[in-house]
Each structure stands twice: as C-alpha cells, then as structure tokens.
Write a protein that holds these residues in place. Structure first.
Motif, PDB file in Angstrom:
ATOM      1  N   ASP A   7     -69.236  17.454 -27.595  1.00  0.00           N
ATOM      2  CA  ASP A   7     -68.370  18.760 -28.351  1.00  0.00           C
ATOM      3  C   ASP A   7     -67.979  19.721 -27.286  1.00  0.00           C
ATOM      4  O   ASP A   7     -69.162  20.275 -26.980  1.00  0.00           O
ATOM      5  CB  ASP A   7     -69.502  19.777 -28.932  1.00  0.00           C
ATOM      6  CG  ASP A   7     -68.333  20.835 -29.760  1.00  0.00           C
ATOM      7  OD1 ASP A   7     -66.929  21.136 -30.156  1.00  0.00           O
ATOM      8  OD2 ASP A   7     -68.998  21.349 -30.904  1.00  0.00           O
ATOM      9  N   LYS A   8     -66.702  19.745 -26.803  1.00  0.00           N
ATOM     10  CA  LYS A   8     -66.616  20.874 -25.744  1.00  0.00           C
ATOM     11  C   LYS A   8     -65.204  22.025 -25.919  1.00  0.00           C
ATOM     12  O   LYS A   8     -64.745  22.109 -25.643  1.00  0.00           O
ATOM     13  CB  LYS A   8     -65.705  19.353 -24.479  1.00  0.00           C
ATOM     14  CG  LYS A   8     -66.764  19.028 -24.052  1.00  0.00           C
ATOM     15  CD  LYS A   8     -67.658  19.248 -22.775  1.00  0.00           C
ATOM     16  CE  LYS A   8     -68.400  18.464 -22.634  1.00  0.00           C
ATOM     17  NZ  LYS A   8     -69.595  19.123 -21.556  1.00  0.00           N
ATOM     18  N   THR A   9     -65.662  22.300 -27.353  1.00  0.00           N
ATOM     19  CA  THR A   9     -64.797  22.632 -28.237  1.00  0.00           C
ATOM     20  C   THR A   9     -65.005  24.479 -27.675  1.00  0.00           C
ATOM     21  O   THR A   9     -66.431  24.202 -27.435  1.00  0.00           O
ATOM     22  CB  THR A   9     -64.529  22.651 -29.609  1.00  0.00           C
ATOM     23  OG1 THR A   9     -65.118  22.526 -30.007  1.00  0.00           O
ATOM     24  CG2 THR A   9     -63.910  21.493 -29.711  1.00  0.00           C
ATOM     25  N   LYS A  10     -64.028  25.413 -28.408  1.00  0.00           N
ATOM     26  CA  LYS A  10     -64.466  26.795 -28.241  1.00  0.00           C
ATOM     27  C   LYS A  10     -65.359  26.946 -29.265  1.00  0.00           C
ATOM     28  O   LYS A  10     -66.593  27.505 -29.177  1.00  0.00           O
ATOM     29  CB  LYS A  10     -63.512  27.472 -28.059  1.00  0.00           C
ATOM     30  CG  LYS A  10     -62.222  27.043 -26.643  1.00  0.00           C
ATOM     31  CD  LYS A  10     -61.236  28.139 -27.133  1.00  0.00           C
ATOM     32  CE  LYS A  10     -59.764  27.216 -25.776  1.00  0.00           C
ATOM     33  NZ  LYS A  10     -58.741  27.373 -26.248  1.00  0.00           N
ATOM     34  N   THR A  11     -65.278  26.734 -29.988  1.00  0.00           N
ATOM     35  CA  THR A  11     -65.315  27.043 -32.165  1.00  0.00           C
ATOM     36  C   THR A  11     -67.065  25.945 -32.164  1.00  0.00           C
ATOM     37  O   THR A  11     -67.753  26.636 -32.908  1.00  0.00           O
ATOM     38  CB  THR A  11     -64.668  27.024 -32.387  1.00  0.00           C
ATOM     39  OG1 THR A  11     -64.194  25.810 -33.001  1.00  0.00           O
ATOM     40  CG2 THR A  11     -63.904  28.553 -33.046  1.00  0.00           C
ATOM     41  N   GLY A  12     -66.857  25.163 -31.464  1.00  0.00           N
ATOM     42  CA  GLY A  12     -67.832  24.553 -32.379  1.00  0.00           C
ATOM     43  C   GLY A  12     -67.552  23.063 -33.106  1.00  0.00           C
ATOM     44  O   GLY A  12     -66.873  23.600 -34.245  1.00  0.00           O
TER      45      GLY A  12
END
Length: 160
Positions: A7-12
């Motif tokens: 998970d490399k997203t900003k918000t998860g």
C-alpha cells in the motif's frame, strides 16, 4: 498462491479491500489452475504515482487504472535449468506485479455506476490475466480474455 500486497497510497487501503483482492486473486488462480507455488504482487498507488509509472514504462503521460508487469521467464539467451519434478515444484513461479490506482477505482466505479468493490475486483483480475498471458489487443484474444474475466468476477460474486 503467494500474494504480496503493498500500500503506497496517501490515505491507506482498508483491510476489507485488501482482503477482497487476496480472495479474488486466489479464486482466479484456482479458476485458471495456477500451481500453488505461484507468486505475484499487487501495489496500490494514487493517480500521480501511476502516471509516473505509465509515462516511464509506456510513454503515456497520464494516470491509468492498472498496469501489469509480467516476468518474462524465457529470454532467448538464457541457459535452461534442468530440474527434476520435485525440485521444480519447490521453486516459486513469480508471474509479476500489478499496480492499481485507487483514485481510478473510485472514479471509474462512480462513472460506471457500480460498486467500488466491483471495480477493484475487475481491475485486479484484468491485471492478473495479463500476467498469465491473456491479452485483448487483437479481436481473437479479446474474445477469450473478456469472457473469462467476466466469468471469474460473476462466479466470485462481483456482478455488474
């Protein structure tokens, strides 16, 4: 199947969506009869990251929904490795990596008027089939890949 999720997203990404991806990819793997020692990864990113990947590897400077990187096992200059069946079954078969833009999942689910889960499932199964040699560039290939993709999603329970 050995499946790594990043998970490399900003918000998860919520656990329920990570579990959905694991479940549907394991289901798809059994559906197309992949060996148990198959391994792959899925990385969740945002639009800006997938746009960079798309530009670098495909020469297209825009965000896309899913990108698959299949591992090419048989290069022309490779020396073949000869193993007995037992040893061959112990070596994992890495088929590659999928990158999914969670921003595109949301955008496309809203545009297509179906659930986020249906779109997420669609994109990972689509990428998964690419990793396993399916394509849709030619009509005859599309006639095989798209019905298979729909059958996997429908049978799993992610109908449109």
């Amino acid at each position: 199947m050995d499946l790594e999720i990043y998970d490399k997203t900003k918000t998860g990404v919520p656990d329920k969506h990570i579990n959905l991806v694991k479940d549907i990819l394991n289901y798809a793997g059994k559906y197309i009869k992949l060996s148990d020692n198959t391994e792959m990864s899925v990385t969740f990113v945002n639009n800006e990251d997938i746009q960079k990947i798309n530009k670098e590897y495909r020469g297209v400077d825009r965000a896309t929904d899913v990108i698959s990187f299949a591992i090419e096992d048989d290069a022309e200059d490779d020396m073949p490795i000869i193993l007995d069946e037992e040893m061959a079954n112990e070596i994992p078969n890495n088929i590659g990596d999928i990158f999914v833009s969670i921003d595109k999942v949301s955008e496309q689910a809203e545009f297509l008027e179906h659930s986020y889960e249906r779109e997420l499932g669609f994109l990972v199964v689509h990428g998964f089939l690419h990793l396993n040699g399916y394509d849709h560039m030619k009509d005859e290939d599309e006639a095989i890949m798209f019905p298979l993709q729909r059958k996997i999603l429908d049978d799993y329970g992610l109908k449109r």
